[in-house]
Design an enzyme around this catalytic site. Structure first.
Site, PDB file in Angstrom:
ATOM      1  N   LYS A  93       0.823  -1.211   0.000  1.00 39.80           N
ATOM      2  CA  LYS A  93       0.000   0.000   0.000  1.00 39.80           C
ATOM      3  C   LYS A  93       0.855   1.259   0.000  1.00 39.80           C
ATOM      4  O   LYS A  93       0.609   2.194  -0.780  1.00 39.80           O
ATOM      5  CB  LYS A  93      -0.926   0.016   1.208  1.00 39.80           C
ATOM      6  CG  LYS A  93      -1.819   1.259   1.234  1.00 39.80           C
ATOM      7  CD  LYS A  93      -2.330   1.553   2.615  1.00 39.80           C
ATOM      8  CE  LYS A  93      -2.884   2.971   2.680  1.00 39.80           C
ATOM      9  NZ  LYS A  93      -3.278   3.362   4.042  1.00 39.80           N
TER      10      LYS A  93
ATOM     11  N   ASP B  62      -6.499  -0.002   0.798  1.00 40.47           N
ATOM     12  CA  ASP B  62      -6.616  -0.189   2.238  1.00 40.47           C
ATOM     13  C   ASP B  62      -8.020  -0.722   2.514  1.00 40.47           C
ATOM     14  O   ASP B  62      -8.757  -1.084   1.583  1.00 40.47           O
ATOM     15  CB  ASP B  62      -6.356   1.117   2.995  1.00 40.47           C
ATOM     16  CG  ASP B  62      -7.320   2.229   2.609  1.00 40.47           C
ATOM     17  OD1 ASP B  62      -8.277   1.959   1.837  1.00 40.47           O
ATOM     18  OD2 ASP B  62      -7.133   3.360   3.072  1.00 40.47           O
TER      19      ASP B  62
END
Length: 462
Positions: free
Chosen positions: A353, A372
């Site tokens: 991420k 996320d």
């Protein structure tokens, strides 16, 4: 009253400014095909009268962003310059405080003040334009360099309006959201600044990330001396979004805090906000400056376990052939998205991420989608229901990116930005009920069966 238009941005001045900003200018790598394709419109063929832009997108950008910036006066003494961006291209409230960058401070006047490279810049939203005002710059530069720096930072080589028109045709949900959320623009930040900011973001909330980034800049960056125009400007202290404030409680190791929701209504405080001093401004430290940041010093400054990752990533980048700047330049100009993401994920403290954030917000990887829990939830609700209920593993993150990319194409990361902003608490409550992603269902707690206290009956012998 309007002041006379500022002098035209010359080819020489813009080329100098953009190259000074680009990390490739420090790495002697030159401008590659990818760099040329994403260069601000001033540098494209046809901008200075040598032929028409080759695509409709280029024509749209050229019409939006003329070569001469208009200087605008106001009741507080002037100095503002028009960026020439209608709301379809840029809305500051949908761009600066949404988690891309952590350098911007909202003032009590409603402007944003932040740092772009070695410049301190104020940004002001108008009805259908954005104004900027530069309060300091590097020696030897002038307003023409300012124009190029701001255009580069706000990625004005890409026409968001043209892209959004295509996304609305491709996706019914986007078409319904777009009127409520125009101008959700992607920034083009310095790669090192973006990378280390998101290393700080791990398991953190935005206000605390802001604090960490500012402490990093104050300790290792270069102080920027601003003009008198900022002397009376004050930073807004009330929560501008209306979302609940956070209470902090100490964790066991005493160098971390955990945010907890505070449901107290602070609406009255917001109305009477008198602000506080803006404080000093610093450039984000270069990787070379960050060499002096030891893990012990960072822990003492409140970075917690992230101190090890920051120090480790600095050491790893400085060991790259030709140095950190050349390495990050190569990731921006020569590598595909997945190649750049994989390379960044080898650094301490950088997972899929964080790597995707750096790729999208600084490395020109417009297809990147940082996944996320919020993005996963909206994706499984609207684009890939078959992934619902699965653990958020790197493989599932890739599947989410692929599903969203199939809908929105080469700039899926830009489209996802609007979808993500629609999930922010203060934005979500303002949307029509039918556009709000349903809240995630809470898993039912299984109550363990109580063992019976009764003594089992003995079988009778026959």
């Amino acid at each position: 009253a309007r002041m006379p238009r500022a002098s035209a941005v010359t080819q020489r001045a813009v080329t100098y400014a953009v190259e000074a900003l680009r990390i490739s200018g420090r790495a002697s790598g030159g401008v590659t095909a990818r760099g040329a394709a994403t260069a601000p419109p001033h540098l494209r063929r046809g901008w200075m009268g040598t032929g028409a832009p080759s695509t409709r997108e280029s024509r749209s950008v050229a019409a939006m962003n003329p070569p001469a910036a208009a200087a605008v006066d106001d009741e507080r003494g002037g100095g503002w310059v028009s960026l020439g961006t209608p709301r379809t291209e840029l809305v500051l409230a949908h761009t600066l405080p949404t988690g891309q960058s952590f350098r911007w401070r909202l003032t009590t006047r409603g402007d944003y003040v932040g740092v772009i490279g070695n410049r301190v810049v104020s940004m002001r939203q108008c009805d259908d334009d954005v104004l900027y005002r530069v309060h300091c710059r590097s020696a030897g530069e002038d307003a023409t360099h300012d124009a190029a720096a701001v255009a580069d930072y706000f990625n004005l080589s890409v026409s968001l309006g043209a892209l959004a028109t295509g996304w609305a045709k491709a996706d019914a949900r986007f078409a319904k959201l777009q009127p409520h959320l125009p101008g959700c623009r992607m920034l083009r930040q310095d790669p090192a600044e973006c990378l280390f900011s998101f290393i700080c973001s791990s398991n953190n909330h935005i206000s605390r990330i802001h604090g960490m980034v500012e402490r990093l800049c104050a300790a290792y960056g270069t102080k920027l001396v601003v003009d008198a125009a900022l002397s009376e400007t004050r930073k807004a202290t009330a929560n501008p979004t209306g979302t609940p404030k956070k209470k902090k409680r100490k964790l066991a190791n005493h160098d971390e805090t955990k945010a907890e929701d505070d449901d107290d209504d602070d609406g009255a405080d917001r109305d009477l906000d008198e602000g506080e001093p803006l404080g000093d401004f610093y450039s984000f430290p270069t990787v070379s400056q960050l060499i002096h940041a030891t893990e012990a010093d960072l822990r003492a400054a409140g970075f917690g376990y992230r101190a090890k990752f920051i120090a480790g990533a600095v050491a790893a980048l400085n060991e790259k052939p030709n140095g950190a700047d050349a390495y990050l330049s190569r990731l921006r100009h020569e590598c595909s998205y997945k190649e750049a993401q994989a390379a960044l994920a080898e650094l301490p403290g950088v997972g899929p991420k964080v790597a995707a954030c750096a790729c999208l917000f600084s490395l020109d990887k417009h297809e990147a989608i940082p996944v996320d829990t919020h993005v996963w939830r909206l994706a499984t609700e609207h684009y890939c229901a078959d992934l619902a209920g699965k653990s958020l593993t790197p493989r599932v993150m890739d599947a989410v990116e692929e599903a969203v990319g199939e809908v929105f194409g080469s700039h899926a990361g830009w489209a996802h930005n609007t979808l993500f902003i629609a999930e922010l608490a203060h934005v979500r409550v303002a949307l029509p009920e039918e556009l709000r992603t349903p809240p995630r269902a809470k898993a039912e707690k299984k109550t363990p069966k109580k063992e019976s206290n009764k003594t089992p009956k003995k079988e009778s012998k026959k």
